[in-house]
Design an enzyme around this catalytic site. Sequence first.
Site, PDB file in Angstrom:
ATOM      1  N   CYS A  77      -5.666  -2.784   2.331  1.00 38.12           N
ATOM      2  CA  CYS A  77      -5.583  -2.752   3.937  1.00 38.12           C
ATOM      3  C   CYS A  77      -7.042  -3.064   4.478  1.00 38.12           C
ATOM      4  O   CYS A  77      -7.343  -4.267   4.660  1.00 38.12           O
ATOM      5  CB  CYS A  77      -5.319  -1.260   4.340  1.00 38.12           C
ATOM      6  N   GLU A  79       0.889  -1.310  -0.044  1.00 39.50           N
ATOM      7  CA  GLU A  79       0.075  -0.113  -0.122  1.00 39.50           C
ATOM      8  C   GLU A  79       0.947   1.197   0.050  1.00 39.50           C
ATOM      9  O   GLU A  79       1.783   1.241   0.735  1.00 39.50           O
ATOM     10  CB  GLU A  79      -0.898   0.001   1.363  1.00 39.50           C
ATOM     11  N   LYS A 118      -9.642   2.509  -3.484  1.00 39.59           N
ATOM     12  CA  LYS A 118     -10.092   2.264  -2.113  1.00 39.59           C
ATOM     13  C   LYS A 118     -11.583   2.686  -1.718  1.00 39.59           C
ATOM     14  O   LYS A 118     -11.834   3.817  -1.922  1.00 39.59           O
ATOM     15  CB  LYS A 118      -9.348   2.327  -1.336  1.00 39.59           C
TER      16      LYS A 118
END
Length: 505
Positions: A381, A269, A329
Site C-alpha cells: 500500500c 493486501e 511492512k
Amino acid sequence: MRWITRPGWPGNLLALAAGASTLLALAPFDIWPLAVLSIAVLYLGLRELSPRQAMWRGWWFGFGLYGAGTWWIYVSMNTYGGASPLLAIVLLLAFFAALAWFFALPTWLWARWLRRNEAPLADALCFAALWLLQEAFRGWFLTGFPWLYAGYSQLDGPLAGLAPLGGVWLISFTLALTAALLCNLHRLRPRPSFLAVASVLLLAPWGLGLALKGHAWTIPAGDPLKVAAIQGNVEQDLKWDPAHIDAQLALYRDLSFSSRPVDLLVWPETAVPVLKDQAQGYIDVMGRFAAERHSALITGVPVREEVHHQRRYYNGITVTGEGDGTYLKQKLVPFGEYVPLQDVLRGAIEFFNLPMSDFARGPEDQPLLQAKGYQIAPYICYEVVYPEFAAGLAARSDLLLTISNDTWFGKSIGPLQHLQMAQMRALEAGRWMIRATNNGVTALIDPFGRITTQIPQFQQAVLYGEVVPMQQLTPYLQWRSWPLAIVCALLLGWALLAGRIAKTV
C-alpha cells in the site's frame, strides 16, 4: 497585477487557488502545465513579502494543495471510522492546516535568508532547490506524507524521461526551476549572458526529458511470466467482520481454483483477513494448489510474532507454492495502521479505533520475496509512495509488486493518485510492476510507467497478463537523489552565504 506580489488577502486567496489547482495537474485530470503555473504563482507572490507575510502566503498555498488533493480522507473518517460528518470535517481541516506548514516554513526561510531579487538567475535556482527540500522534508518528517509531489504531473508529460535519471524529485526540481525562470526572463533581458544561461537552463531539461522518454535503461532478465491478479472487491465494512471471514477465504480460493494456470498468482493486501499462524492450514492448502500448477501464490496477510517476549503484529506479504519469503511492512499509515500518542487518542474518538490499527513497523534490510527464481521487491500500500525507500528495494529486484486495499477511500480520486505514484516507481526503476488491490485499480505496469492491462474499480475479477523480469539499474537506482541533493545543498549554501555577505557590506 502588482497585488500578486504584495501582502494581503487578494494574494493569499490566489495562493490558495494556485495550491488547489495543482490537483488538476495530477491523476486523474493530468493537466500537467498547471503544475508549472501554480508554482509560478507562489514564486511571484513571495517576491516582495516580509518573512512573516511569506510564511502565511506559503501556508495558504499548502492549505489549498492538501484541501483539494486529499479531501478523500473524509471517506475513511466518516464512512469507516465512525466520525460524524461535523467531526470528520473538523479533523480534516486540522489535518490540512497542519500539513500546510510544510509550505509555510520553507517560504519563511525563503524570504528571511534565501531570496535574491537582485540576482534573478540565482534566485530561480535557489527557489528550485528549496522546492526540492520541502518535498523531501514532507516525505520524511514524522514518517512522512509524500503525497501530491509536483513531479507526478509529468508521468505522461515531456519530463517523464528524467524519472530514470533522478526520480520524481528531479522532475519536481525542474518544474520549480522552469516556473521561476519563466517569471524572471524579462528581468534578465538587460544582461544577455545571463539570459542565455537562463534559456539553456529552461530548455535543456525539457529537451532531455523528451529525448529520453521511451529510452530503455534495463533489459530482460528472462522469459515473460504469466500473471493472474485477483481483485476480490470485498466491502470494507465486511472485511474484518468475523462473520464474513470464511466467505472471504472461500472467495479467493474459488477464484484461484477457477483461474488459468499462471506463473504468479497474486492476491491483494490482507486478502487473508486473519493472522498468518491462524490461517496456516488454509495457506498450506493454497500453496499445494499453486505448486501443482507450477505457480507461486503471493498474498497479503497480517503476521503475529514474539519479539523480546512481546507480541507484535505486522502487515505482511507471504509467498507459497513455487516461491518463498515473508515481508513485513515498514512504512505504516498514521492512524490507519498505528496511532501516534495512542495512550491519549485511543478511546477518545472512535475514528482512532479502526480495525488493524495497531501494527508494528517491520525491520529494515529484509530479504526480498522469491518466486519462480526471481527477486521481487514488495511494497504494501502506502510504501510505494516513498521514492527513496522504493528505490532501495527495487535496486535488488527483478520485478516490482505492490498490493493495496484502497477501499477506505471509496469512489474518490485517492486510489487514482495512488496508482499514478506506483506508475512513477516502475518508470524510475525501469521494471515491471504488478499491482493487486482489493477494489481497484488492479493493473500491470511496464518499465515506462504505462499501464498495459487493468481491471476497472469496484468489480470482482481476475486480471491476466504478462510481466518480464528486468536486470541492470537505471541511473536513479544507482545514485538515488544524492547528485541532486548535493547540487541543491550547494545552491542553498551559496545563497545563505551571499546573503550574509551582502548584509555586512
